[in-house]
Design a protein around this motif. Structure first.
Motif, PDB file in Angstrom:
ATOM      1  N   ASN A   1       0.821  -1.213   0.000  1.00 33.11           N
ATOM      2  CA  ASN A   1       0.000   0.000   0.000  1.00 33.11           C
ATOM      3  C   ASN A   1       0.856   1.265   0.000  1.00 33.11           C
ATOM      4  O   ASN A   1       0.462   2.286  -0.557  1.00 33.11           O
ATOM      5  CB  ASN A   1      -0.958  -0.009   1.183  1.00 33.11           C
ATOM      6  CG  ASN A   1      -2.174  -0.870   0.913  1.00 33.11           C
ATOM      7  OD1 ASN A   1      -2.601  -1.008  -0.225  1.00 33.11           O
ATOM      8  ND2 ASN A   1      -2.739  -1.464   1.956  1.00 33.11           N
TER       9      ASN A   1
ATOM     10  N   ALA B   1      -2.697  -4.381  -3.273  1.00 32.14           N
ATOM     11  CA  ALA B   1      -2.939  -3.046  -2.714  1.00 32.14           C
ATOM     12  C   ALA B   1      -4.436  -2.760  -2.666  1.00 32.14           C
ATOM     13  O   ALA B   1      -5.215  -3.255  -3.472  1.00 32.14           O
ATOM     14  CB  ALA B   1      -2.237  -1.988  -3.562  1.00 32.14           C
TER      15      ALA B   1
ATOM     16  N   GLY C   1      -6.560  -1.615   2.685  1.00 34.27           N
ATOM     17  CA  GLY C   1      -5.867  -2.069   3.870  1.00 34.27           C
ATOM     18  C   GLY C   1      -6.584  -3.152   4.644  1.00 34.27           C
ATOM     19  O   GLY C   1      -7.645  -3.620   4.282  1.00 34.27           O
TER      20      GLY C   1
ATOM     21  N   ASN D   1      -1.743   1.864   6.899  1.00 31.41           N
ATOM     22  CA  ASN D   1      -3.036   1.197   6.800  1.00 31.41           C
ATOM     23  C   ASN D   1      -4.185   2.183   6.971  1.00 31.41           C
ATOM     24  O   ASN D   1      -5.178   2.131   6.235  1.00 31.41           O
ATOM     25  CB  ASN D   1      -3.124   0.090   7.853  1.00 31.41           C
ATOM     26  CG  ASN D   1      -4.292  -0.834   7.616  1.00 31.41           C
ATOM     27  OD1 ASN D   1      -4.452  -1.390   6.537  1.00 31.41           O
ATOM     28  ND2 ASN D   1      -5.134  -1.008   8.626  1.00 31.41           N
TER      29      ASN D   1
ATOM     30  N   ARG E   1      -4.847   4.558   3.885  1.00 33.10           N
ATOM     31  CA  ARG E   1      -5.558   4.054   2.710  1.00 33.10           C
ATOM     32  C   ARG E   1      -7.050   4.333   2.814  1.00 33.10           C
ATOM     33  O   ARG E   1      -7.722   4.584   1.820  1.00 33.10           O
ATOM     34  CB  ARG E   1      -5.311   2.555   2.529  1.00 33.10           C
ATOM     35  CG  ARG E   1      -3.863   2.188   2.362  1.00 33.10           C
ATOM     36  CD  ARG E   1      -3.122   3.133   1.450  1.00 33.10           C
ATOM     37  NE  ARG E   1      -3.531   3.005   0.053  1.00 33.10           N
ATOM     38  CZ  ARG E   1      -3.327   3.938  -0.877  1.00 33.10           C
ATOM     39  NH1 ARG E   1      -2.756   5.088  -0.564  1.00 33.10           N
ATOM     40  NH2 ARG E   1      -3.716   3.730  -2.113  1.00 33.10           N
TER      41      ARG E   1
END
Length: 445
Positions: A232, A265, A268, A304, A307
């Motif tokens: 990510n 990706a 998360g 995380n 995202r």
């Protein structure tokens, strides 16, 4: 063997039914009367593929039954007690809340018969399965041994959506054993009887210390979380440079040292394990004075969370920040497909933030809607996917259920108000959707 499973939530209920399927006599114990009543009636209190079938089969065989805590008489003659209660994040910080673990151990110890023979033999055996901070087993062991029992730690490695298979056919078994050689021998022998059919399959067995067994679980979850956040982070760089993170992931995944798993990706990770476990790991490291060893997990957690911010920002930008009363459809409420778990769900958080911004948000999910409707009345819940799409100004795919990934974009075009989609899981083929007239946006693509 006679087995008890203390705690009949997700982990405990699956473990209890699976142990009965292996042929043991199992009693599941929980403090929640409604949960015990449902399980005893063969009704799964959560969605997990394959679980209703093994639950009903175990009940029908007479090998499995359930009782409301403390169930002292039922626990008195048990050979092996499994502790499978939750360890949620504490309300005042990152650390794990061990209240339920301690209560479960107390309940088992109170039920043990007073017996010099048992004390000499180190039986019965109490086995921890809950995810706990390193050092927990060593702190519990003296009290358990003083009562004539032996403690082992046997961490679980369940994946939601695959819990039955992961219990009956795990990729490894780990025994955390006491330092005392006789107790270690007694405890290991008991678990080897419990897991005899699994060991006969050749499933790897690792016998180790309490601390190592506890660390195996949190280390595994921390590694997985790190790998997800890494790709990510690469998505953020791709968005800044015009790269395509899906092609990047494919290319680096061919390196056998890296592999392609967990390199997808999106918005998360979430759920009841990875987020709380990496935070509890940090908290325990701080207590031990080695916080720098896992300081990278702060960045893993931050990536995380970013995202989710990214998807919210994308949606708001599409409406030129005039999102009030916009009709938005969110595909997915559970944190992952094949689950009804909405704990720390990225999909649900995005939906709630868009609703708080003034949008009219309709959310659909094959399994998680009852929990959403009860707790989040500000969201419109709709079980039928096509109805949820009707009149929508923007669609967000946030949980990659097969029924969402396989939506016919041509048919969907005829239902929505404006054909715009944000693919928060990079699960769709952009060319197919764009060819059907949709404005498509992925993450890092």
């Amino acid at each position: 063997m006679k087995i008890s499973v203390i705690g009949c939530g997700y982990l405990g209920a699956v473990h209890a039914a699976a142990m009965a399927q292996l042929g043991h006599e199992v009693i599941g114990v929980d403090v929640d009367a409604s949960r015990i009543e449902a399980l005893a009636a063969g009704q799964a209190p959560f969605f997990e593929p394959g679980f209703p079938e093994i639950l009903r089969a175990a009940l029908d065989s007479g090998k499995l039954r359930f009782a409301l805590a403390p169930a002292s008489e039922e626990l008195a003659d048990v050979d092996v007690h499994f502790i499978a209660v939750g360890t949620p994040q504490s309300e005042d910080g990152k650390a794990a809340n061990l209240t339920y673990v301690n209560s479960a151990v107390d309940m088992v110890l109170k039920a043990l018969p007073s017996s010099d023979t048992a004390a000499e033999a180190g039986r019965p055996v109490i086995v921890g399965k809950s995810t706990v901070p390193v050092g927990t087993a060593s702190a519990l062991a003296p009290r358990i041994e003083a009562a004539g029992a032996t403690l082992l730690w046997n961490p679980e490695f369940l994946r939601e959506g695959f819990a039955v298979a992961d219990t009956l056919h795990p990729d490894r078994l780990v025994y955390g054993l006491p330092q005392d050689a006789e107790r270690a021998k007694t405890g290991a022998a008991a678990l080897e009887r419990v897991y005899a059919p699994l060991l006969a399959e050749g499933i790897p067995l690792i016998k180790t210390s309490y601390p190592t067994a506890e660390l195996v679980k949190v280390a595994a979850n921390s590694f997985l979380a790190t790998k997800i956040s890494f790709i990510n982070a690469m998505a953020e760089l791709c968005e800044a440079t015009g790269g395509d993170v899906t092609e990047l992931a494919t290319a680096i995944g061919y390196d056998e040292r890296i592999g392609n798993k967990f390199l997808k990706a999106g918005i998360g990770f979430g759920g009841g394990c990875l987020p709380k476990d990496i935070r509890a790991f940090q908290a325990r490291a701080e207590e031990l004075g080695v916080e720098s060893a896992v300081s990278f997990l702060r960045d893993v957690d931050a990536i995380n969370q970013r995202r989710r911010d990214r998807v919210v920002a994308q949606a708001i930008k599409i409406f030129d920040r005039k999102i009030e009363n916009a009709k938005i459809t969110v595909l997915g409420a559970a944190f992952k497909p094949n689950s009804d778990d909405i704990r720390d769900s990225p999909a649900l958080e995005v939906a709630l933030r868009l609703a708080d911004a003034g949008a009219q948000v309709t959310i659909t999910d094959p399994e998680a809607l009852p929990g959403v409707a009860t707790r989040y009345p500000q969201l419109i819940t709709e079980a039928d996917v096509l109805t949820a799409l009707t009149g929508s100004d923007l669609v967000l795919l946030l949980t990659e259920w097969a029924e969402f990934v396989n939506i016919d974009p041509v048919q969907a075009t005829e239902l929505v108000g404006t054909a715009r989609i944000i693919d928060g899981r990079n699960a769709l083929d952009p060319c197919i959707w764009q060819g059907a007239g949709w404005s498509y946006a992925g993450l890092g693509r």
